[in-house]
Design a protein around this motif. Structure first.
Motif, PDB file in Angstrom:
ATOM      1  N   ARG A 156      12.775   4.345  -1.348  1.00 32.95           N
ATOM      2  CA  ARG A 156      14.006   3.826  -1.943  1.00 32.95           C
ATOM      3  C   ARG A 156      13.727   2.985  -3.185  1.00 32.95           C
ATOM      4  NH1 ARG A 156      15.936  -1.356   1.168  1.00 32.95           N
ATOM      5  NH2 ARG A 156      17.998  -0.467   0.841  1.00 32.95           N
ATOM      6  N   ASN A 157      12.451   2.731  -3.463  1.00 31.18           N
ATOM      7  CA  ASN A 157      12.072   2.017  -4.683  1.00 31.18           C
ATOM      8  C   ASN A 157      11.489   2.941  -5.754  1.00 31.18           C
ATOM      9  OD1 ASN A 157      12.513  -0.980  -4.070  1.00 31.18           O
ATOM     10  ND2 ASN A 157      11.351  -0.328  -2.277  1.00 31.18           N
TER      11      ASN A 157
ATOM     12  N   GLY B 173       0.819  -1.207   0.000  1.00 36.54           N
ATOM     13  CA  GLY B 173       0.000   0.000   0.000  1.00 36.54           C
ATOM     14  C   GLY B 173       0.851   1.254   0.000  1.00 36.54           C
ATOM     15  N   ASP B 174       1.915   1.280   0.815  1.00 37.66           N
ATOM     16  CA  ASP B 174       2.798   2.443   0.849  1.00 37.66           C
ATOM     17  C   ASP B 174       3.529   2.623  -0.479  1.00 37.66           C
ATOM     18  OD1 ASP B 174       2.038   2.975   3.438  1.00 37.66           O
ATOM     19  OD2 ASP B 174       3.846   2.135   4.356  1.00 37.66           O
ATOM     20  N   ALA B 175       3.964   1.511  -1.073  1.00 34.08           N
ATOM     21  CA  ALA B 175       4.638   1.593  -2.368  1.00 34.08           C
ATOM     22  C   ALA B 175       3.701   2.178  -3.419  1.00 34.08           C
ATOM     23  CB  ALA B 175       5.132   0.208  -2.790  1.00 34.08           C
ATOM     24  N   ALA B 176       2.452   1.734  -3.412  1.00 31.49           N
ATOM     25  CA  ALA B 176       1.467   2.275  -4.350  1.00 31.49           C
ATOM     26  C   ALA B 176       1.180   3.741  -4.044  1.00 31.49           C
ATOM     27  CB  ALA B 176       0.180   1.462  -4.284  1.00 31.49           C
TER      28      ALA B 176
ATOM     29  N   ALA C  27      18.274  -1.887 -10.711  1.00 38.23           N
ATOM     30  CA  ALA C  27      17.789  -3.248 -10.939  1.00 38.23           C
ATOM     31  C   ALA C  27      17.212  -3.876  -9.680  1.00 38.23           C
ATOM     32  CB  ALA C  27      18.919  -4.123 -11.470  1.00 38.23           C
ATOM     33  N   ASP C  28      17.566  -3.328  -8.502  1.00 38.36           N
ATOM     34  CA  ASP C  28      17.097  -3.895  -7.236  1.00 38.36           C
ATOM     35  C   ASP C  28      15.844  -3.204  -6.706  1.00 38.36           C
ATOM     36  OD1 ASP C  28      19.227  -5.711  -7.165  1.00 38.36           O
ATOM     37  OD2 ASP C  28      20.537  -4.244  -6.168  1.00 38.36           O
ATOM     38  N   ARG C  29      15.429  -2.140  -7.371  1.00 31.58           N
ATOM     39  CA  ARG C  29      14.234  -1.438  -6.925  1.00 31.58           C
ATOM     40  C   ARG C  29      12.989  -2.211  -7.350  1.00 31.58           C
ATOM     41  NH1 ARG C  29      16.705   4.274  -9.205  1.00 31.58           N
ATOM     42  NH2 ARG C  29      18.633   4.104  -7.961  1.00 31.58           N
ATOM     43  N   VAL C  30      12.050  -2.335  -6.411  1.00 32.80           N
ATOM     44  CA  VAL C  30      10.836  -3.114  -6.669  1.00 32.80           C
ATOM     45  C   VAL C  30       9.723  -2.155  -7.068  1.00 32.80           C
ATOM     46  CG1 VAL C  30       9.130  -4.697  -5.703  1.00 32.80           C
ATOM     47  CG2 VAL C  30      11.540  -4.884  -5.021  1.00 32.80           C
ATOM     48  N   ARG C  31       9.202  -2.363  -8.267  1.00 32.08           N
ATOM     49  CA  ARG C  31       8.116  -1.524  -8.780  1.00 32.08           C
ATOM     50  C   ARG C  31       6.912  -2.428  -9.012  1.00 32.08           C
ATOM     51  NH1 ARG C  31      12.947  -0.682 -11.115  1.00 32.08           N
ATOM     52  NH2 ARG C  31      13.911   1.394 -10.989  1.00 32.08           N
ATOM     53  N   ILE C  32       5.961  -2.373  -8.100  1.00 33.40           N
ATOM     54  CA  ILE C  32       4.782  -3.242  -8.221  1.00 33.40           C
ATOM     55  C   ILE C  32       3.644  -2.452  -8.842  1.00 33.40           C
ATOM     56  CG2 ILE C  32       3.142  -4.710  -6.984  1.00 33.40           C
ATOM     57  CD1 ILE C  32       5.260  -5.205  -4.876  1.00 33.40           C
ATOM     58  N   TRP C  33       3.112  -1.481  -8.124  1.00 28.72           N
ATOM     59  CA  TRP C  33       2.020  -0.668  -8.660  1.00 28.72           C
ATOM     60  C   TRP C  33       2.482   0.768  -8.869  1.00 28.72           C
ATOM     61  CZ3 TRP C  33      -1.410  -3.724 -10.500  1.00 28.72           C
ATOM     62  CH2 TRP C  33      -1.703  -4.954  -9.867  1.00 28.72           C
TER      63      TRP C  33
ATOM     64  N   ARG D 273       8.075   3.278   7.000  1.00 30.31           N
ATOM     65  CA  ARG D 273       6.989   3.678   6.106  1.00 30.31           C
ATOM     66  C   ARG D 273       7.428   4.881   5.277  1.00 30.31           C
ATOM     67  NH1 ARG D 273       1.086   2.645   8.398  1.00 30.31           N
ATOM     68  NH2 ARG D 273       0.839   2.500   6.140  1.00 30.31           N
ATOM     69  N   VAL D 274       8.458   5.560   5.732  1.00 29.34           N
ATOM     70  CA  VAL D 274       9.049   6.636   4.944  1.00 29.34           C
ATOM     71  C   VAL D 274      10.053   6.063   3.946  1.00 29.34           C
ATOM     72  CG1 VAL D 274      10.470   8.723   5.017  1.00 29.34           C
ATOM     73  CG2 VAL D 274       8.693   8.370   6.742  1.00 29.34           C
ATOM     74  N   ILE D 275      11.111   5.445   4.438  1.00 30.13           N
ATOM     75  CA  ILE D 275      12.205   5.039   3.547  1.00 30.13           C
ATOM     76  C   ILE D 275      11.873   3.779   2.758  1.00 30.13           C
ATOM     77  CG2 ILE D 275      13.464   3.608   5.209  1.00 30.13           C
ATOM     78  CD1 ILE D 275      14.893   6.042   2.563  1.00 30.13           C
TER      79      ILE D 275
END
Length: 712
Positions: free
Chosen positions: A684-685, A613-616, A706-712, A678-680
């Motif tokens: 970092r992605n 959820g935070d990544a999105a 290449a190590d960054r995770v991009r889901i949504w 929840r901040v970093i």
């Protein structure tokens, strides 16, 4: 919702459960004083005894700087890539003290304080009036508060209100009778080794269903009984159990307490882990009562369900199916005297805050001080406000909205939500790891999202609830029964899609998978989350990130198991599902490495849904901000670019401090990561964060592209 709510269907947005002692507690953040903000807040006062208390008693909306962010709250001596929490919030965190009646402090807690102050002013206004209509919601709110503040009567009664319960427990002197008693006290005081409720059916979300799951523990979860690192807390718990039993005159309190903790330890061994409990596929198991009785003998299931009031249902959902036979067997093997003592303790523990001070203080000393490190108990008037809200939450909310929620806030929120939906739709179309078939299903789900902002379309009817100004204990009992009967009455009715899972005065938000809806109560729609007068970039980083977070829950590792109509089913192709799970595994591995306190790492599996959820929220929120510019360049304000302001807005929301014991509890039990991560964790992605703050290899939280995770 996730609680942040109830069962598998809800995913609460922002608050850790370990902070919910004040009903909000949260991944809070503080306000650094700058410009006009200083005229609104005097954050703390220190009385002669040295105790730190909350000094802000106002009801005015907070302000941050001149355009929505407190630049003076930064610590620019720290590199953004080494600690973006400190870079954005360090000076404010250094100024912040945790009030002695709290386990944490920050923006969530401060807004809750603001909400409480407003509600307190409303309730005190009601109690001063002599023209209230008897039986009106306003009269009931005032009487609920009066009953909590009637300390002379409460002290005089002492343990007397418990006596009918204790007599009934003593009379339940067989295993069958004790199980019936567990069912009879549903919605009231008591304890049960199984928890039963009424919820929306995840595979048929137009109807309600009875669900049952594991229960029976007095400590936060199974880990507290089974892991050596919690041994001290477990020992303190046994002392607390003995103390409560002694205060009610139960025989052999010390020996009984030891037997109770041993009983609960056996139950804990049978319990599923917190990570297992998140799995919506595994926690949806259809049974008949007869089928459950055959599979889990040793517990009189039919008698129990008859006493609960649902004995005629043709089907029910069992959450932890493999735990049921084990817990039923433990129950059958345990002497009835131990079960009676266990029930007596849990009844007393649950009632303690409605009894005399010796009970309320004992409960606070263990549950808040010993478990979470809170030095002082909350003042009684604050607890009284929480009690009145618990009794008549939506009646309080209706008045709150009338006084404190401007119509223009709802209109601007609708615009923000629309841009977030467009942004996510655009992103879904670009995902190379997702086939066109699954992309189409995801787009359909996104289009079907329902958005609720501010307050419900219809309010709860409390006319059947009796509240008396001189009966605190009875008020809580009647309110519990009122809520349970409300649940029972839903069983043969269609699902009410207008219902809310939070009150308007709650500082939080949530996603409900069975309704496929995102919900934003009025009280969170204030700075630092949302300010109609703030720079748009800060709003997109604050409430925009929150909106994206809640939308993201619809596509997290569990929310993605439901379709646009809220039906629990697989709408993914096998390869797309495998690709998604590979991405989430990589994200989980990142969070597993975070160690907020020595020996306590974040559990990537437990916090997965919130982390997605935070990544999105950050990725989609940033794209929505760019969309809102309509092709025009973003202005630079005080030397700060638009992207920088967006990321500052996100970090400012999570500005927070927490006591060590509360932090350990959160890591062990809560599906939300600690505020720092929840901040970093999501930033970092995000490629744009590196560009905005010149984050370079060698910085602590740098990740190669290449190590960054991009889901949504």
């Amino acid at each position: 919702m996730k609680k942040l709510l109830i069962g598998a269907a809800l995913g609460a947005l922002l608050l850790p459960a370990s902070m919910a002692s004040a009903q909000v507690a949260g991944d809070g953040h503080d306000h650094g004083c700058i410009d006009e903000a200083c005229t609104v807040f005097e954050l703390f006062q220190t009385p002669a005894d040295g105790a730190t208390v909350m000094g802000y008693q106002g009801t005015e909306t907070p302000r941050y700087g001149t355009w929505g962010f407190d630049l003076a709250g930064r610590d620019t001596s720290v590199r953004p890539g080494d600690s973006f929490m400190r870079y954005a919030n360090g000076a404010a965190l250094d100024r912040m003290q945790i009030p002695s009646d709290r386990t944490s402090y920050g923006s969530f807690a401060l807004l809750r304080e603001l909400s409480d102050n407003r509600v307190k002013a409303m309730i005190e206004g009601l109690t001063a009036r002599t023209d209230l209509v008897a039986g009106s919601d306003e009269q009931k709110i005032a009487d609920a508060y009066r009953s909590y503040m009637d300390t002379a009567r409460i002290e005089a009664l002492d343990a007397q209100p418990l006596q009918p319960y204790l007599a009934a427990i003593r009379a339940a002197n067989t295993h069958d009778l004790a199980a019936v008693y567990m069912g009879q006290t549903q919605g009231r005081l008591g304890g049960s080794i199984f928890g039963t409720g009424i919820s929306t059916d995840q595979k048929a979300p137009t109807r309600y269903v009875v669900s049952t799951g594991q229960s029976g523990l007095g400590l936060p979860n199974r880990d507290y009984y089974l892991e050596a690192r919690w041994a001290e807390k477990k020992a303190l718990y046994q002392v607390y159990v003995a103390r409560m039993l002694e205060m009610i005159g139960w025989e052999n309190p010390t020996e009984s307490a030891a037997a109770i903790v041993a009983f609960e330890t056996r139950i804990a061994e049978a319990h599923w882990t917190p990570i297992q409990n998140r799995n919506r596929d595994e926690t949806y198991n259809e049974y008949t009562i007869a089928g459950l009785a055959a599979e889990a003998p040793g517990f009189p299931w039919q008698d129990y369900y008859n006493a609960v009031g649902v004995g005629e249902v043709p089907r029910l959902i069992v959450r932890q199916d493999t735990a049921m036979p084990l817990i039923a067997a433990i129950y059958a093997e345990t002497p009835i005297e131990v079960i009676q003592a266990w029930q007596a303790f849990h009844t007393t523990d649950g009632a303690a805050d409605r009894l005399s001070n010796r009970f309320a203080d004992a409960r606070w000393e263990f549950r808040s001080r010993d478990l979470n490190g809170q030095p002082m108990q909350r003042p009684r008037d604050k607890r009284g406000i929480s009690f009145a809200e618990a009794m008549l939450g939506e009646a309080v909310g209706r008045q709150y909205v009338a006084e404190y929620f401007p119509a223009e806030s709802k209109a601007k929120m609708e615009e923000l939500v629309a841009n977030l939906r467009i942004a996510l739709g655009n992103r879904i179309r670009t995902y190379s790891w997702m086939s066109p078939e699954t992309q189409a299903a995801a787009q359909e789900k996104l289009e079907k999202f329902t958005v609720k902002i501010g307050y419900p379309n219809k309010w709860r009817d409390y006319s059947a609830l009796e509240i008396r100004p001189d009966d605190l204990f009875g008020n809580a009992e009647r309110a519990g029964l009122f809520r349970w009967r409300y649940q029972l009455n839903r069983l043969n009715q269609p699902v009410d899609k207008d219902e809310w899972g939070m009150t308007p005065q709650t500082v939080n938000a949530y996603y409900n998978s069975t309704n496929n809806e995102i919900v934003f109560p009025a009280a969170i729609l204030q700075p630092p989350f949302f300010d109609p007068d703030a720079d748009p970039a800060v709003n997109y980083g604050g409430i925009g990130g929150v909106i994206g977070h809640e939308i993201g829950h619809g596509f997290d590792d569990q929310g993605s198991k439901s379709d646009g109509d809220g039906v629990l089913r697989n709408w993914w192709t096998p390869q797309d599902k495998a690709n998604f799970e590979a991405l989430t595994a990589r994200l989980g591995a990142q969070y597993d490495q975070f160690e907020p306190i020595p020996g306590f790492n974040v559990q990537g599996g437990l916090t997965m849904g919130e982390n997605i959820g935070d990544a999105a929220g950050t990725a989609v929120g940033l794209e929505a901000y760019h969309l809102s510019l309509n092709g025009q360049p973003s202005p630079v304000l005080d030397g700060v670019t638009g992207d920088q302001r967006f990321f500052y807005g996100w970090a400012q929301v999570w500005q927070s401090r927490m006591r060590d014991d509360a932090l350990r509890n959160q890591i062990a039990t809560d599906p939300h990561s600690p505020a720092e991560f929840r901040v970093i964790g999501p930033l970092r992605n995000v490629d744009a964060w590196y560009e905005a703050f010149d984050v370079q290899p060698g910085d602590k939280y740098y990740l190669a592209p290449a190590d960054r995770v991009r889901i949504w």
